[in-house]
Every structure is written in structure tokens, then in C-alpha cells.
Write an enzyme that holds these catalytic residues in place. Structure first.
Site, short mmCIF file in Angstrom:
data_model
loop_
_atom_site.label_atom_id
_atom_site.label_comp_id
_atom_site.label_asym_id
_atom_site.label_seq_id
_atom_site.Cartn_x
_atom_site.Cartn_y
_atom_site.Cartn_z
N HIS A 159 0.82 -1.21 0.00
CA HIS A 159 0.00 0.00 0.00
C HIS A 159 0.86 1.27 0.00
CE1 HIS A 159 0.23 -0.17 4.55
NE2 HIS A 159 0.26 1.13 4.42
N ASP A 163 1.23 -7.77 2.31
CA ASP A 163 1.32 -6.33 2.03
C ASP A 163 2.78 -5.90 1.87
OD1 ASP A 163 0.91 -3.63 1.80
OD2 ASP A 163 -0.33 -3.44 3.60
N SER A 194 3.95 2.24 8.47
CA SER A 194 3.70 1.32 7.38
C SER A 194 4.99 1.09 6.60
CB SER A 194 2.64 1.88 6.43
OG SER A 194 1.37 1.89 7.04
#
Length: 734
Positions: free
Chosen positions: A88, A224, A655
Site C-alpha cells: 500500500h 502487504d 507502514s
């Protein structure tokens, strides 16, 4: 009020005292680990020294960590500048390379050679060279008699002098950030590499598996991750993109552990957390979860329903809106979890109990009572005053942000203001620059989608925001269109010049005087100006006046907490600077009769598999690998680990951060938090706050066995720390 923020003395003394903060709470500055955290970390299982984590004299873990694009974290995992981050985090870059013919979002992408790696203009990777405390210099001459503007002006002058005299190389930059509500300042010397190329990404059916349904949730089964490579000039220094550039030779890269994790294993997360507010008073927490979060959730809920409906039935719109929808949904679901988490854990009650203890400490000491008596009550009262303006502010900003035509109108109005400030003669140059930056926006724009979003959000905005917070101009236009979102949207989209790039270009290509007049006639800009003027006068102006007083008292309250509650260890709120957090692998129980384990496997992916569903479809090859249990060296006891959780304190910006074991080896990739724990930005609770990581073995399995990109695995250093063994590099057959 004390003028010197004696952080080192205070925190040093606290090491030997009772610590009320959870052992897993906190986002710690890496250069202070040796004095503040090393003993505790080793007691929890750390096998290396603090100097192995942060060191300016030799390569250390910090030299493998980068701020990826300024919005995520990445880590270097090979001697050739190979960079790992989240899927992402790389999503926007992947989307820009995606077409219907080369659909990298759906099918994935893997460069087989370095020449095939794809450039990404504007994408950067920033390393931290060193960190220095410059508090004394930053606050020199700053007295308590200055108002907020005067104080900041004096500090700004000091910071400019510090920057100009800081020792650095010509290619390096200096950043100075405030900490502890601007009671302390740290300087960061950085190196930013501007040639970052896409190396590989799994298909979204792996990298975004579960999509919005699973976002912020546990159990999780999302691979991810994506891979990039940092390139440098031939001197290994930052350079603009060039075919002559070569892969970066890093000071340090992360070895990768194949041993996996077990419950209660020590873990660290190293990255660039974005923003937390752990030291707010109770009224601020209440405003967040009972006022602002509901407003923001309501607006995005209405917009997402429209966008999701179009994406499910139109493949072109699905590509166009993939990144927008993902970004919008991410915060939307986080705010929902934040509200629920604070309620579930009694966060507000805990905050009130904390304030009671603080107040008792102030009252028990005459000197503290003189210094801080009444401070907390005054601060809470200011938040009560702020509340109606803060909620109206969020409704306005969410309306303009998520209604694309109003957002474009806002940008056009900003352009015209810029021209007025710089002079009419600058209009052609400023206009052309604006149009150049805007052209790509329309490539991912649908008038049908935006019209329906505009309809929904205008109805919501005028229903929820009192007319005395909207203003006459905006409300007059609303009355002209029968107080109806669809009628207003029909009028805008049938007449506005802002619905396509060609129409906008034609509108702005006329003489400046004509554009300056007609901007009041275009229905999109007319509505935006009306709403904006009302917002500026009735919401923003009083909001900012109260916020200025809050900032002043919040800074004093931060200092007061540290002076009064000497049995608490304090860490600075996140502010997008390099931090290390640590905790342990483990499950949790979020509510009665619910118990979560700490790891998921590929079996769970297959249990969620829904053929043809864009959130839960599974590629055929992955299904085949599962059926044959062909996991290679990455499986464990006949299972393929996918994700795991631990009690590391993380937030947005983390992230893509590496999850590290006790030896500093890479064991996973941070990408999310559990829904119940998203309130950790304002209310960390070790009982349910868990960060979610994709297991590095699943990353390697996907790269090697699924994608066949074995050459990338061969770049890496694979280790078995629990067995004290290095895995030999596999070579391709001749």
C-alpha cells in the site's frame, strides 16, 4: 514557569524508579536508547547493544531504515540497495505504471533485470545520518513574557542560525523538529536519494488481500509488500534519475531470519511514525471520539458508498479510483476503531483518573501549586470552547477533500490568490505550472463518480453543519438550488469548466482579468468561494484563536506532567521522525469469549477465498502451491506463515517499517494495527494494542515460489539466528 527543559536529568532519574508506563508503550528516539531503554530491552530479550541500533561512527540498524516518500517507511535488504516496503505504500507508484494492457495492480510485476526496473519521478528515500539535541540553542533568549507569535519568531531565528552552522556534507540536508510540545528540539542530518525504481509487486489479490473488509482487522492474511531499489550516482551519493546511476551501496542492510517467531519473542519496529497525541487532556480525547471522529467517518462513509458501487461494476473506474479509495477508506476505518477502542478500554475514564492523580500531585506541593494550579482546568475549558468549531472544521475539510470538483475549485482559487500576491504579469507562468501539475489528475477522474459523491456530501454537509457556521454566501447558493444536493450537483456538472482538463485549460487560457471575473460565475468555484469565505470567517478564525491558547497551555501542561508525575516515563509524541518501539509477540482478547492467536497461515487465505471477489480472490498459482504444500524453506511444520502480531506501539508512517528480532534481523514487515487498538494514537493500552506484520517468510515465499523472482532472494543475506547458522546463497544453474 521553568525555562530549561531538563529532559536528560529527569528521564535518567526515572530509569531507577518505578515505571508506570507499559514496557511496550512508547516511540523512542534511537540515539537515546543507550541511556533510557537498553537495560529494559535486554531484560525483555534484546541480544545486541544500543550502539548496534544507532551509531554515527559505523554502520548500524538506522542506516538500513528510510523514510519512503515522506509518508511511509522502507528498509534496505541487500548490498545492492534493494528496498522493501508495503504494497500500500508503493500503491501510487504501481498504479501509475498500470494500464489495462499492463495491469500491474491485478497481475503483479517483477523486473527480471535491473534494466527492467521502473523509475518513479518524485519518489524518494531519506536516510538519517545523525541526530543532535539543539534545545539550548533553539530556546536561547526565549522568555516566558513572549506571546505565541513572538516566541515562535524568536525560535525560528534561532533555528535558522542552527541550520546554517550545522556540520554536514554538501549533498546532505538539515531538519530540526520540536518535541514534547516544543519544549525540546532535535536536529536531523539527512541524505535523500531521488532515484527509486519499482522492482516488484505481487498482485493486489496478495498485496491487498482482504482489502477494505479486512483493513485494520485481525486475523489478517495480507501479503502487504512491494520492492523498490535505491539508485545513486557512481560516487554512491544522491543523484537525479539517470540511466548511468548505479544501485546504492548502503552502510548497512538487514539480514533476514528464516526462523520465524514464537509467542513472547522480543520484537522491535524501526521507522517514521507520523503523529500521536498521547498527552492530551480528557476534554480533547472526548472531542476526538465523540465529535470529530463521527463527523469525519460520516462524510467518508457517504463518499465510499458511492465510489465502491462504481468500482465494483466498472474496471476502468476501479483502476482510476484504486489509490483514492484505499487512502480514503484507511482513515475512515481507523477513526471507527479509535472510537470503539477508547470506549472498550475505558480510555476516557483512565484519562480522568490520570488527571486526578496529576491534580493531587500539584495540590500536594506548594511550589507546583503556584506554578501549575488551575492549568489543567483552563486547558480543558479551552477544548470545550473549541469543540463546535473543530467539528465544523472537519466537516468542511472533509467535504472539500473528498468532493473532487470542489477540491479542484479550491486549487483554482489558490492559483488566483497566488497571482494577486505576485502580480498579474506572473499569471501565464503560474497558470502553465498549475495546468502541468493538474493534467495527471484528470486521468484518474470520473465525472459520474464525482457528481454522485458531490450530491451525497452536500446533502450531509448542509444537514450537519449549523447555518451560523456556513455563512450567507454558501447558504444562499444552497437555497437557490432548493436545498438539494442532486439539484446543486446537476447545476455544477452541467455548467462548470472544471469537469475536464480541456475545459479547465480553455477557461484559464483567457486573459487574467476575464478569468478573475468569471471565477465568480462558474458554479463550482462560486460555491467553493461562498463556502470558503464562510468557513474562514465563522469557523477557521475563531478556531485558530482558541487553538493558539491551547498550544500555549498544552506546552505548559506537557512540562507540568513531567514535573509532577515523576514516577512516569515520558517519550515524545510521534512527529514523522525516526523512532524505535519494542514489544513481544502475542495474541490478545479484545472482548468477552474472544481470544486471538498471534499468527495466521496460508490455510486462512484459502478459508477466505471467494472466486471473482476483488477483495478475496486468490491467484490460481497460489492455490496450487497451497494444495501441494510447496513452501520450500519458508514453511513451518507443513504450514505457510502469513502474518503475526506483537505489542509494538505503532501508528501511521510506520507502514513498511521492519519488524526486527532480538539480533536485529528482519522477521516481518509492519503494515497495520488491530482495529481495537487503533486508538493507540491517543490512548495506548497494552491489553489490546497490537501491530500487524506480514511474516518475512511469506514475503520470500511469494517472491521465490509464486513469482519466480529467485534472483532477488539471492541478493539477500538469509540467516538462522536461533540456530546460529547462515543460509548459503543459492546460485542459478549454469
Amino acid at each position: 514557569m521553568r525555562q530549561t527543559f531538563k529532559l536528560y536529568l529527569l528521564l535518567g532519574a526515572l530509569i531507577a524508579t518505578h515505571i508506570s508506563a507499559s514496557a511496550t508503550e512508547g516511540m523512542w528516539l534511537p540515539h537515546l536508547l543507550g541511556s533510557l531503554n537498553e537495560k529494559e530491552m535486554k531484560g525483555m530479550g534484546l541480544k545486541i547493544n544500543a550502539s548496534d541500533i544507532y551509531n554515527v561512527n559505523k554502520g548500524s540498524l538506522k542506516d538500513a531504515i528510510v523514510s519512503f516518500g515522506g509518508f511511509c517507511t522502507g528498509e534496505i535488504i541487500s548490498s545492492k540497495g534493494l528496498l522493501l516496503t508495503n504494497h500500500h505504500c508503493g500503491y501510487d507508484a504501481i498504479q501509475k505504471h498500470t494500464t489495462l494492457e499492463n495491469n500491474y495492480l491485478d497481475r503483479g510485476f517483477w523486473a527480471r533485470t535491473q534494466r527492467e526496473e521502473l523509475p518513479n519521478p518524485g519518489l524518494t528515500a531519506t536516510f538519517i545520518v545523525r541526530i543532535e539535541d539543539v534545545t539550548k540553542q533553539a530556546l536561547a533568549g526565549v522568555s516566558g513574557n513572549l506571546d505565541e507569535r513572538g516566541r515562535q519568531s524568536a525560535i525560528d531565528k534561532n533555528l535558522a542560525a542552527i541550520k546554517s552552522s550545522a556540520k554536514k556534507e554538501s549533498w546532505q540536508e538539515v531538519l530540526i523538529k520540536p518535541f514534547f510540545e516544543a519544549n525540546q528540539y532535535f536536529l536531523f542530518v539527512t541524505e535523500t536519494y531521488k532515484d527509486v525504481r519499482l522492482v516488484g509487486t505481487p498482485p493486489s489479490s496478495i498485496g491487498k488481500f482482504g482489502a477494505d473488509t479486512d483493513n485494520w482487522m485481525w486475523p489478517r492474511h495480507t501479503g502487504d509488500f512491494s520492492m523498490f531499489r535505491v539508485y545513486a550516482g557512481k560516487d554512491n551519493k544522491p543523484a537525479e534519475y539517470s540511466l548511468d546511476n548505479v544501485p546504492l551501496q548502503p552502510k548497512h542492510f538487514l539480514p533476514i531470519s528464516l526462523d520465524g517467531v514464537a509467542e513472547n519473542d522480543f520484537t522491535m519496529v524501526f521507522g517514521f511514525p507520523g503523529r500521536t497525541n498521547e498527552y492530551l487532556p480528557s476534554r480533547a480525547m472526548q472531542l476526538t471520539v465523540e465529535g470529530q471522529d463521527p463527523a469525519r467517518v460520516g462524510v467518508r462513509d457517504a463518499a465510499l458508498k458511492v465510489i465502491d458501487g462504481y468500482m465494483r461494476k466498472d474496471s476502468q473506474i476501479k483502476i482510476q479510483y484504486a489509490a483514492k479509495q484505499a487512502s480514503m477508506a484507511n482513515a475512515w476505518k481507523k477513526w471507527i476503531g479509535e472510537m470503539q477502542g477508547v470506549q472498550q478500554t475505558g480510555g476516557l475514564q483512565r484519562k480522568l483518573a490520570y488527571e486526578k492523580r496529576f491534580t493531587e500531585g500539584v495540590q500536594a506541593n506548594p511550589a507546583l501549586r503556584k506554578e501549575y494550579g488551575g492549568l489543567l482546568d483552563s486547558l480543558n475549558k479551552l477544548y470545550d470552547d473549541l469543540a463546535p468549531y473543530a467539528v465544523a472544521r472537519d466537516y468542511y475539510t472533509e467535504l472539500v477533500r473528498n468532493t473532487e470538483i470542489l477540491n479542484m475549485a479550491n486549487n483554482v482559487v489558490n492559483l488566483m490568490q497566488d497571482v494577486r500576491a505576485k502580480g498579474e504579469a506572473e499569471y501565464p507562468a503560474l497558470r502553465d505550472k498549475f495546468l502541468a501539475s493538474t493534467e495527471s489528475t484528470f486521468k484518474n477522474y470520473s465525472t459520474a463518480v464525482d457528481k454522485d459523491v458531490t450530491t451525497a456530501l452536500l446533502d450531509l454537509y448542509f444537514k450537519e453543519v449549523p447555518s451560523n457556521k456556513i455563512g450567507g454566501e454558501g447558504y444562499q447558493i444552497w437555497m437557490e438550488t432548493n436545498k438539494d444536493g442532486k439539484t446543486t450537483a446537476d447545476n455544477i456538472f452541467s455548467k462548470s469548466a472544471l469537469t475536464s482538463y480541456d475545459a479547465l485549460k480553455a477557461f484559464l487560457s483567457r486573459p487574467y482579468a476575464t478569468v478573475a471575473t468569471d471565477i465568480w460565475k462558474d458554479p463550482a468555484t462560486r460555491l467553493l468561494i461562498g463556502l470558503r469565505n464562510g468557513y474562514a470567517e465563522l469557523v477557521s478564525k475563531p478556531h485558530d484563536a482558541i487553538q493558539s491558547d491551547i498550544n500555549r497551555l498544552q506546552r505548559r501542561y506537557m512540562q507540568a506532567q513531567m514535573d509532577v508525575l515523576k514516577d512516569r516515563r515520558f517519550y515524545p509524541d510521534a512527529n514523522s521522525t525516526l523512532r524505535l518501539t519494542y514489544g513481544k509477540v502475542g495474541g490478545y482478547s479484545p472482548r468477552d469469549a474472544v481470544e486471538y492467536d498471534f499468527m495466521t497461515t496460508l490455510d486462512g487465505v484459502m478459508e477466505k477465498y471467494k472466486p471473482g471477489d476483488y477483495e478475496f480472490d486468490v491467484p490460481e498459482k497460489l492455490r496450487q502451491l497451497h494444495a501441494s504444500k510447496d513452501y520450500g524453506q519458508y514453511g513451518q511444520n507443513g504450514k505457510m506463515p502469513v502474518c503475526f502480531i506483537a505489542s509494538n506501539h505503532t501508528t501511521g508512517g510506520n507502514s513498511g517499517s521492519p519488524a526486527l528480532d532480538a539480533h536485529g534481523n528482519l522477521i516481518g514487515l509492519n503494515f497495520d494495527r488491530t482495529w481495537e487498538g487503533t486508538m493507540s494514537d491517543i490512548n495506548y493500552d497494552a491489553s489490546i494494542c497490537r501491530n500487524i506484520m506480514v511474516d518475512i517468510r511469506y514475503v520470500l515465499f511469494v517472491v521465490d515460489k509464486f513469482a519466480g523472482a529467485t534472483h532477488l532472494v539471492e541478493e539477500m543475506k538469509l540467516v538462522h539466528p536461533k540456530k546460529s547458522k547462515v543460509v548459503p546463497v543459492r546460485r542459478k544453474a549454469a
